[in-house]
Scaffold this motif. Structure first.
Motif, PDB file in Angstrom:
ATOM      1  N   TYR A   1       0.835  -1.205   0.000  1.00 19.17           N
ATOM      2  CA  TYR A   1       0.000   0.000   0.000  1.00 19.17           C
ATOM      3  C   TYR A   1       0.870   1.255   0.000  1.00 19.17           C
ATOM      4  O   TYR A   1       0.857   2.047   0.945  1.00 19.17           O
ATOM      5  CB  TYR A   1      -0.887   0.028   1.257  1.00 19.17           C
ATOM      6  CG  TYR A   1      -2.063  -0.935   1.237  1.00 19.17           C
ATOM      7  CD1 TYR A   1      -2.369  -1.697   0.127  1.00 19.17           C
ATOM      8  CD2 TYR A   1      -2.893  -1.042   2.356  1.00 19.17           C
ATOM      9  CE1 TYR A   1      -3.447  -2.569   0.125  1.00 19.17           C
ATOM     10  CE2 TYR A   1      -3.983  -1.911   2.365  1.00 19.17           C
ATOM     11  CZ  TYR A   1      -4.248  -2.675   1.246  1.00 19.17           C
ATOM     12  OH  TYR A   1      -5.315  -3.526   1.245  1.00 19.17           O
ATOM     13  N   PRO A   2       1.659   1.470  -1.066  1.00 17.30           N
ATOM     14  CA  PRO A   2       2.620   2.581  -1.028  1.00 17.30           C
ATOM     15  C   PRO A   2       1.954   3.949  -0.906  1.00 17.30           C
ATOM     16  O   PRO A   2       2.473   4.820  -0.212  1.00 17.30           O
ATOM     17  CB  PRO A   2       3.372   2.440  -2.356  1.00 17.30           C
ATOM     18  CG  PRO A   2       2.522   1.593  -3.220  1.00 17.30           C
ATOM     19  CD  PRO A   2       1.744   0.704  -2.315  1.00 17.30           C
ATOM     20  N   LEU A   3       0.798   4.110  -1.560  1.00 14.51           N
ATOM     21  CA  LEU A   3       0.161   5.433  -1.501  1.00 14.51           C
ATOM     22  C   LEU A   3      -0.320   5.725  -0.078  1.00 14.51           C
ATOM     23  O   LEU A   3      -0.160   6.842   0.441  1.00 14.51           O
ATOM     24  CB  LEU A   3      -1.009   5.505  -2.493  1.00 14.51           C
ATOM     25  CG  LEU A   3      -1.731   6.842  -2.520  1.00 14.51           C
ATOM     26  CD1 LEU A   3      -0.782   7.958  -2.958  1.00 14.51           C
ATOM     27  CD2 LEU A   3      -2.948   6.812  -3.448  1.00 14.51           C
ATOM     28  N   ALA A   4      -0.879   4.702   0.566  1.00 17.70           N
ATOM     29  CA  ALA A   4      -1.349   4.897   1.937  1.00 17.70           C
ATOM     30  C   ALA A   4      -0.174   5.257   2.843  1.00 17.70           C
ATOM     31  O   ALA A   4      -0.276   6.151   3.688  1.00 17.70           O
ATOM     32  CB  ALA A   4      -2.032   3.625   2.429  1.00 17.70           C
ATOM     33  N   VAL A   5       0.943   4.577   2.623  1.00 16.05           N
ATOM     34  CA  VAL A   5       2.120   4.844   3.457  1.00 16.05           C
ATOM     35  C   VAL A   5       2.603   6.276   3.227  1.00 16.05           C
ATOM     36  O   VAL A   5       2.888   7.024   4.169  1.00 16.05           O
ATOM     37  CB  VAL A   5       3.245   3.829   3.134  1.00 16.05           C
ATOM     38  CG1 VAL A   5       4.526   4.195   3.851  1.00 16.05           C
ATOM     39  CG2 VAL A   5       2.799   2.422   3.509  1.00 16.05           C
ATOM     40  N   GLU A   6       2.640   6.662   1.948  1.00 15.73           N
ATOM     41  CA  GLU A   6       3.111   8.007   1.618  1.00 15.73           C
ATOM     42  C   GLU A   6       2.219   9.063   2.273  1.00 15.73           C
ATOM     43  O   GLU A   6       2.699  10.037   2.849  1.00 15.73           O
ATOM     44  CB  GLU A   6       3.092   8.130   0.088  1.00 15.73           C
ATOM     45  CG  GLU A   6       3.756   9.373  -0.445  1.00 15.73           C
ATOM     46  CD  GLU A   6       3.446   9.538  -1.926  1.00 15.73           C
ATOM     47  OE1 GLU A   6       3.547   8.545  -2.668  1.00 15.73           O
ATOM     48  OE2 GLU A   6       3.078  10.672  -2.323  1.00 15.73           O
ATOM     49  N   ARG A   7       0.912   8.823   2.198  1.00 14.09           N
ATOM     50  CA  ARG A   7      -0.005   9.816   2.770  1.00 14.09           C
ATOM     51  C   ARG A   7       0.103   9.859   4.279  1.00 14.09           C
ATOM     52  O   ARG A   7      -0.050  10.912   4.902  1.00 14.09           O
ATOM     53  CB  ARG A   7      -1.434   9.509   2.331  1.00 14.09           C
ATOM     54  CG  ARG A   7      -1.589   9.830   0.856  1.00 14.09           C
ATOM     55  CD  ARG A   7      -3.015   9.953   0.417  1.00 14.09           C
ATOM     56  NE  ARG A   7      -3.025  10.479  -0.941  1.00 14.09           N
ATOM     57  CZ  ARG A   7      -3.981  10.242  -1.828  1.00 14.09           C
ATOM     58  NH1 ARG A   7      -5.032   9.517  -1.483  1.00 14.09           N
ATOM     59  NH2 ARG A   7      -3.912  10.758  -3.031  1.00 14.09           N
ATOM     60  N   LEU A   8       0.367   8.688   4.881  1.00 12.30           N
ATOM     61  CA  LEU A   8       0.547   8.680   6.333  1.00 12.30           C
ATOM     62  C   LEU A   8       1.765   9.514   6.718  1.00 12.30           C
ATOM     63  O   LEU A   8       1.713  10.322   7.648  1.00 12.30           O
ATOM     64  CB  LEU A   8       0.713   7.248   6.840  1.00 12.30           C
ATOM     65  CG  LEU A   8      -0.577   6.462   7.063  1.00 12.30           C
ATOM     66  CD1 LEU A   8      -0.274   5.007   7.383  1.00 12.30           C
ATOM     67  CD2 LEU A   8      -1.413   7.080   8.188  1.00 12.30           C
ATOM     68  N   TYR A   9       2.871   9.304   5.996  1.00 15.57           N
ATOM     69  CA  TYR A   9       4.063  10.074   6.330  1.00 15.57           C
ATOM     70  C   TYR A   9       3.809  11.574   6.179  1.00 15.57           C
ATOM     71  O   TYR A   9       4.230  12.377   7.010  1.00 15.57           O
ATOM     72  CB  TYR A   9       5.249   9.638   5.457  1.00 15.57           C
ATOM     73  CG  TYR A   9       5.956   8.407   6.003  1.00 15.57           C
ATOM     74  CD1 TYR A   9       6.471   8.407   7.310  1.00 15.57           C
ATOM     75  CD2 TYR A   9       6.117   7.267   5.242  1.00 15.57           C
ATOM     76  CE1 TYR A   9       7.106   7.286   7.818  1.00 15.57           C
ATOM     77  CE2 TYR A   9       6.756   6.146   5.743  1.00 15.57           C
ATOM     78  CZ  TYR A   9       7.253   6.161   7.037  1.00 15.57           C
ATOM     79  OH  TYR A   9       7.884   5.066   7.543  1.00 15.57           O
ATOM     80  N   LYS A  10       3.105  11.926   5.088  1.00 15.26           N
ATOM     81  CA  LYS A  10       2.790  13.349   4.891  1.00 15.26           C
ATOM     82  C   LYS A  10       1.930  13.855   6.043  1.00 15.26           C
ATOM     83  O   LYS A  10       2.118  14.959   6.559  1.00 15.26           O
ATOM     84  CB  LYS A  10       2.051  13.537   3.567  1.00 15.26           C
ATOM     85  CG  LYS A  10       3.015  13.705   2.420  1.00 15.26           C
ATOM     86  CD  LYS A  10       2.300  14.121   1.147  1.00 15.26           C
ATOM     87  CE  LYS A  10       3.309  14.104  -0.005  1.00 15.26           C
ATOM     88  NZ  LYS A  10       2.673  13.858  -1.292  1.00 15.26           N
ATOM     89  N   ALA A  11       0.965  13.010   6.436  1.00 15.80           N
ATOM     90  CA  ALA A  11       0.072  13.420   7.520  1.00 15.80           C
ATOM     91  C   ALA A  11       0.824  13.564   8.837  1.00 15.80           C
ATOM     92  O   ALA A  11       0.567  14.480   9.621  1.00 15.80           O
ATOM     93  CB  ALA A  11      -1.064  12.399   7.660  1.00 15.80           C
ATOM     94  N   PHE A  12       1.791  12.653   9.082  1.00 16.02           N
ATOM     95  CA  PHE A  12       2.592  12.775  10.306  1.00 16.02           C
ATOM     96  C   PHE A  12       3.294  14.125  10.344  1.00 16.02           C
ATOM     97  O   PHE A  12       3.277  14.836  11.349  1.00 16.02           O
ATOM     98  CB  PHE A  12       3.685  11.686  10.373  1.00 16.02           C
ATOM     99  CG  PHE A  12       3.175  10.290  10.592  1.00 16.02           C
ATOM    100  CD1 PHE A  12       1.890  10.055  11.074  1.00 16.02           C
ATOM    101  CD2 PHE A  12       3.993   9.208  10.338  1.00 16.02           C
ATOM    102  CE1 PHE A  12       1.434   8.765  11.279  1.00 16.02           C
ATOM    103  CE2 PHE A  12       3.543   7.915  10.535  1.00 16.02           C
ATOM    104  CZ  PHE A  12       2.263   7.691  11.005  1.00 16.02           C
TER     105      PHE A  12
END
Lengths: 586, 509
Positions: B145-156
């Motif tokens: 789930y690379p997009l989910a991971v990317e968005r999580l990092y951005k959200a962090f």
């Protein structure tokens, strides 16, 4: 205390125990497989399931804690049926070759199948098929027989801290293997053989040299010389169904002659020799020549682990060969001269409590003039099998003495087989070498006992020598990490790779003839067999052994002489098998 | 209401109008990569500031308990109780874990929730951390789930910038930060103890419980593990209150549930409906029914370890209890609609194949038992079924269910047991008549020429095996011994003269 009901009767049991423990107290031995008293709870085999009122599913009694008022049923029709079905499932994926299996008659799975009453192959499905890993001189892995109880994985990680093997693959393809599916031979395995000891089936076994040894015994052109380690005699009786606690030294010597060996020598003799060399080396280091603390080097699995995981400590490790290798060197030089034989015609066989000695025997560093000194190293179990196979019933035969000149030993040599024994033996001699005085109380009690790490001190001349002892490579890791932090903490360290020392070695008989997992109380009994012998011996210090004195007078000169260095000492170098990230030592 | 916005935008479409979106309320409504959109347009971080300023940790736990929210990962354990157990532990170091290891084939609820609204999950975890006294959060998410991971990092990053993550959050003395652990895509790692092992760097194999993670979790510390969807519900409960939340749903199951609707249905996709909605409403009102005029045959709920329900269960109100009573499970929310073209035995085989290959191999019933079940099912679908096979499957299934170590094994036989229960005749037909009524089991199917044949010879030319005989303008015949069942003749024939059928009678024709 809390009250629980087991099979309709109430029992008072202590809190915070498992259902299995409570049932044991109540007199029920619930069938089990992956459970092992020395290891963490696994809960994988599901053989020990029981019914608990109010629970939707069966629970594994080995892991589930008891609660006040719990109503447990261990033998209902449903549980018995499910348990049997689970064992049937295990057997269905297990070769049906009990008749030709090395553990026939001493197999926990076979025993279990009878206990739960399996009478047919229930499912007739596909069986797993793997190539055997026979490449290692020490341990063979036959995954077709593996039932994935995970005991080997746990002992390797929890007790030995080596983590050489783990589960790999998923579903029906799950198997036990060293990392990257490589052979044991190329892995980080220390070859201690503890996994073999806890394996309930014939999956992990020592690489046996029984066939080769029998071939040698029937070869008239060879001179057959044999030695046995101290702990072999403390455990060999168990192979014949006799409770440990007795020293079978004399019977074993007689039995080996009956097997066809020409000369039966005692590794305890070279244990004394090891002490002469090691105590001298220690005093030399204490005097400023060489690194301190000095760490013992008798344990072969420790030797392999040390080269892999503690290369930074190589200068600290004693250069002495193990008693087995010293004996083999002396046999093929001093003894060969004595009987006027060509060492090439001598076959040196060693019966050890150890799987790792098979590795040691093949170490190129131990060759002398291009010749291997120990030809075959076999385990106590292999000895037991050979005796049975040759029709020699150990308990029935009359004891005999070892052969001279390499058969006499002191009490110090005897206790080599127990954790702390090497230290105690070395200190008895080092003290007298350094001070010239007689040691008053020669029982150094701080070196005895089954604690993982022991510490003590003793005045040797002007120095108060601080020593530490560990057994089991997991404990060794703890101790050596302390040493890495503070090299001045101890002067002298004894390390034995197996729990309990050699008496708990990877080559010792399976507990209860393989019908049950190993119990720590066994170790105490085996240790007492050796300590009792030490106590009753006339000579209890290595340097007082007259044959040792004679060996030095006639052949070696003095400890640490040039000849000693060639025959009795060795060297080490770092190894980084696959799976280790090379780490620069401090 | 925080659910209104979605309704206002999409409510007039049948597919959406029947839904009630709580967990997914912001998905598609806000820009997931813009924290301000979440704050200003979705009342973002309002719940967090509410608990930090107005509520004691114990009150938060009480509120969650009162809401009746239950774990959305599948088992439906009351979330508030789980929080309470973890909060009770005295160890100063605790963990809060978000289980985003979504492994069911065809399921993407967690993925959409994170990709569409990462901050809701983060805020939920913050509230959980505050309530149970944890300062470390871990999101265990699959690497697929690379997009989910990317968005999580951005959200962090955004949340840290705004002071929602890190030290002294919103000026309080509450510290909390989250890290991500990537899973390698093992289905079993969705089981919480296997997930904990995996977080610790060990092989993802479940541990025996007790001790439960609330007592002995990540690195031996008390750990609160909740599923993505559960976390996404938390903020809604806090903002709108437990009373509002518990007013939705059935007596024992409150709130909504997201399902991934798939299979033979007109409208596929994620649907979030109040608990108590019937299967019929989902299939026909939201899903739009079965396409191509085919007949509804079964609905499989709960992912690969769920059960298959028949038409008579269509009026079952969806909640944890009634699905279990019907012989299936809620699971994490997979919902597959099956029409008459699918063979139930074949379907059961597919699922057991999945669970077998995803079994961690630790416990005997699951590792060995599912393999034997698979073998029997393979036999049956290959036309080699034997008398007694059904009973063997039932026996095995029950042992696996009752004796396995973890939820994977305990639910793995569900598809088989439920299809045996609801479609026993299909099994019997396979075994006794060698017939697959859906003509889906390839080995059982035969092709033959009916009297509609005009003798054009097209099938004969198409046949790669030379199995069709017949002279021009005369009826053709398929030699079953030569036929490789490729189906080319069936597709080639313009007159519908080639028939596909299974069963002993047809072979004899």
């Amino acid at each position: 205390m809390i009250k629980v009901h087991i099979n309709g009767r109430a029992y008072d049991v202590v809190e915070n125990i498992t259902i299995m423990q409570a049932a044991t107290m109540a007199g029920y031995k619930i069938p089990r497989l992956c459970y092992h008293p020395k290891l963490s709870f696994f809960g994988g085999c599901r053989v020990c399931i029981v019914e608990v009122e109010g629970m939707k599913n069966f629970v594994a009694s080995c892991t589930f804690p008891v609660k006040e008022g719990m109503k447990i049923h261990t033998n209902t029709e449903a549980v018995r049926k499910a348990r049997k079905e689970i064992v049937e499932l295990i057997l269905d994926n297990h070769p049906q070759d009990c008749n030709i299996c090395k553990r026939n008659g001493i197999c926990e799975l076979q025993n279990l199948a009878r206990v739960v009453g399996v009478e047919e192959r229930a499912f007739e499905g596909e069986r797993k098929s793997y190539e055997k890993d026979n490449a290692s001189p020490c341990i063979t892995n036959n995954q077709e027989k593996c039932i994935l109880c995970g005991r080997c994985v746990r002992v390797c990680s929890e007790i030995q801290n080596i983590n050489a093997i783990d589960f790999t693959g998923r579903g029906i393809n799950t198997r036990i293997s060293p990392a990257f599916d490589i052979s044991f031979k190329d892995s980080v395995c220390s070859t201690c053989g503890q996994c073999v000891n806890v394996c309930p089936t014939a999956t992990l076994m020592e690489h046996d040299y029984i066939k080769e040894t029998f071939e040698v015994l029937n070869d008239k052109s060879k001179i057959k010389v044999v030695q046995i380690a101290p702990s072999v005699r403390a455990a060999i009786g168990e192979y014949f169904g006799i409770k440990p606690g007795k020293n079978w030294e004399k019977e074993t010597a007689a039995a080996l002659r009956k097997l066809g060996f020409d000369y039966v020598f005692d590794t305890q003799f070279t244990a004394d020799l090891t002490i002469m060399e090691e105590a001298s080396e220690f005093l030399e280091r204490l005097g400023g020549k060489g690194e301190l603390p000095m760490i013992t080097s008798c344990s072969s699995a420790w030797m392999k682990a040390m080269e892999q995981f503690y290369p930074d400590l190589i200068p600290n490790v004693s250069s002495c060969r193990s008693p087995m290798s010293m004996m083999s060197s002396i046999i093929k030089t001093y003894f060969a001269d004595k009987i006027g034989a060509d060492p090439k015609n001598i076959v040196s066989v060693a019966f050890m409590c150890c799987v790792a000695k098979k590795y040691e025997a093949q170490r190129p560093e131990l060759m002398v003039d291009g010749m291997r000194m120990t030809d075959y190293a076999l385990t106590t179990r292999e000895l037991g099998w050979m005796l049975k196979s040759a029709g020699i019933n150990l308990p029935d035969i009359k004891g005999e003495e070892f052969d001279s000149p390499l058969g006499m030993s002191s009490g110090a040599g005897t206790i080599f087989g127990v954790t702390g024994g090497v230290m105690e033996a070395a200190l008895r001699t080092a003290y007298e070498f350094a001070t010239g005085k007689t040691l008053g109380d020669i029982d150094i009690l701080s070196a005895r006992g089954n604690q993982g790490i022991k510490e003590g001190k003793i005045d040797v001349g002007q120095t108060e020598v601080r020593f530490a002892i560990s057994h089991g490579l997991g404990n060794a890791a703890k101790l050596l990490n302390e040493v890495r932090k503070d090299k001045n903490k101890y002067h002298f360290i004894e390390i034995m790779a197996c729990p309990g020392g050699c008496i708990g070695g990877g080559g010792q008989p399976y507990a209860g003839l393989g019908s049950e997992p190993f119990d720590v109380s066994l170790l105490k009994l085996r240790a007492s067999a050796l300590y009792d012998s030490d106590k009753t011996k006339m000579i209890r210090k290595s340097h007082e052994n007259p044959d040792i004195k004679k060996l030095y007078d006639e052949f070696l000169g003095k400890p640490l002489s040039e000849k000693s260095h060639k025959l009795l000492h060795t060297h080490y170098k770092p190894h980084t098998p696959k799976g280790i990230i090379p780490k620069a030592g401090k | 209401m925080i659910t209104d916005k979605f309704k206002k935008n999409f409510g007039d479409i049948n597919f959406f109008g029947k839904q009630l979106r709580i967990a997914l309320r912001n998905c598609g409504m806000i820009d997931p990569e813009n924290i301000y959109d979440y704050i200003y347009n979705a009342r973002g971080y309002e719940a967090l500031s509410k608990v930090l300023t107005d509520m004691k940790p114990a009150e938060v736990v009480e509120e969650i308990k009162k809401s009746g929210l239950r774990g959305r990962g599948g088992a439906g354990f009351p979330t508030g109780l789980k929080w309470e157990f973890t909060a009770k532990e005295t160890n100063p170091e605790k963990y809060v874990v978000c289980n985003a290891d979504e492994g069911d084939p065809g399921a993407f609820m967690d993925r959409s929730a994170i990709e569409g609204d990462p901050h809701s999950v983060i805020e939920g975890m913050l509230i959980g951390g505050y309530a149970v006294g944890a300062s470390k959060g871990i999101i265990y998410i699959r690497a697929e789930y690379p997009l989910a991971v990317e968005r999580l990092y951005k959200a962090f990053d955004a949340a840290r910038n705004e002071g929602f993550l890190g030290k002294n959050i919103l000026g309080s003395d509450f510290n909390f930060d989250i890290e991500i652990r990537l899973g390698a895509g093992a289905f079993v790692c969705g089981e919480e103890t296997a997930l904990i092992n995996s977080i610790e760097g060990k092989r993802g194999m479940p541990r025996p419980r007790p001790p439960f993670p609330a007592v002995n979790g990540v690195f031996g510390k008390p750990t609160l593990v909740n599923n993505v969807e559960t976390w996404a519900n938390i903020t809604a409960v806090i903002i709108e209150g437990a009373d509002w939340f518990s007013s939705i749903g059935t007596e024992k199951s409150k709130g909504t549930k997201v399902f991934a609707l798939a299979g033979k249905i007109k409208n596929t996709g994620l649907v979030e409906v109040p608990m108590g909605t019937t299967l019929r409403e989902i299939v026909y009102d939201i899903g739009g029914g079965i396409p191509n005029g085919k007949r509804f045959k079964s609905v499989q709920t709960g992912g690969p370890s769920g059960g298959c329900l028949t038409e008579k269960f269509l009026d079952t109100k969806i909640d944890y209890e009634s699905l279990a009573a019907a012989g299936s499970i809620m699971g994490s929310g997979g919902m597959i609609i099956i029409d008459e073209d699918s063979c139930m035995v074949n379907l059961a085989k597919y699922f057991i194949e999945f669970t077998q290959s995803e079994s961690c191999g630790k416990c005997v019933p699951c590792r060995e038992g599912t393999k034997r079940m698979l073998e029997i099912l393979e036999r049956i679908t290959n036309g080699e079924g034997k008398e007694g096979d059904i009973e063997k499957l039932e026996r095995l299934g029950n042992v696996i269910k009752q004796a396995s170590l973890c939820g994977l094994g305990q639910s793995a036989p569900n598809p088989v047991l439920s299809t045996i229960k609801n479609f026993r005749t299909e099994y019997e037909e396979h075994i006794k008549l060698k017939k697959c009524r859906a003509n889906a089991c390839e080995k059982l199917v035969n092709y033959y020429v009916t009297d509609k044949c005009v003798g054009c010879g097209a099938c004969k030319r198409a046949c790669p095996a030379g199995a069709i005989e017949g002279s021009l303008k005369a009826a053709h015949k398929i030699d079953l011994a030569k036929c490789i069942k490729c189906g080319r003749c069936y597709k080639t024939c313009k007159f519908g003269a080639i028939k596909k059928d299974s069963g002993i009678r047809e072979i004899m024709q």
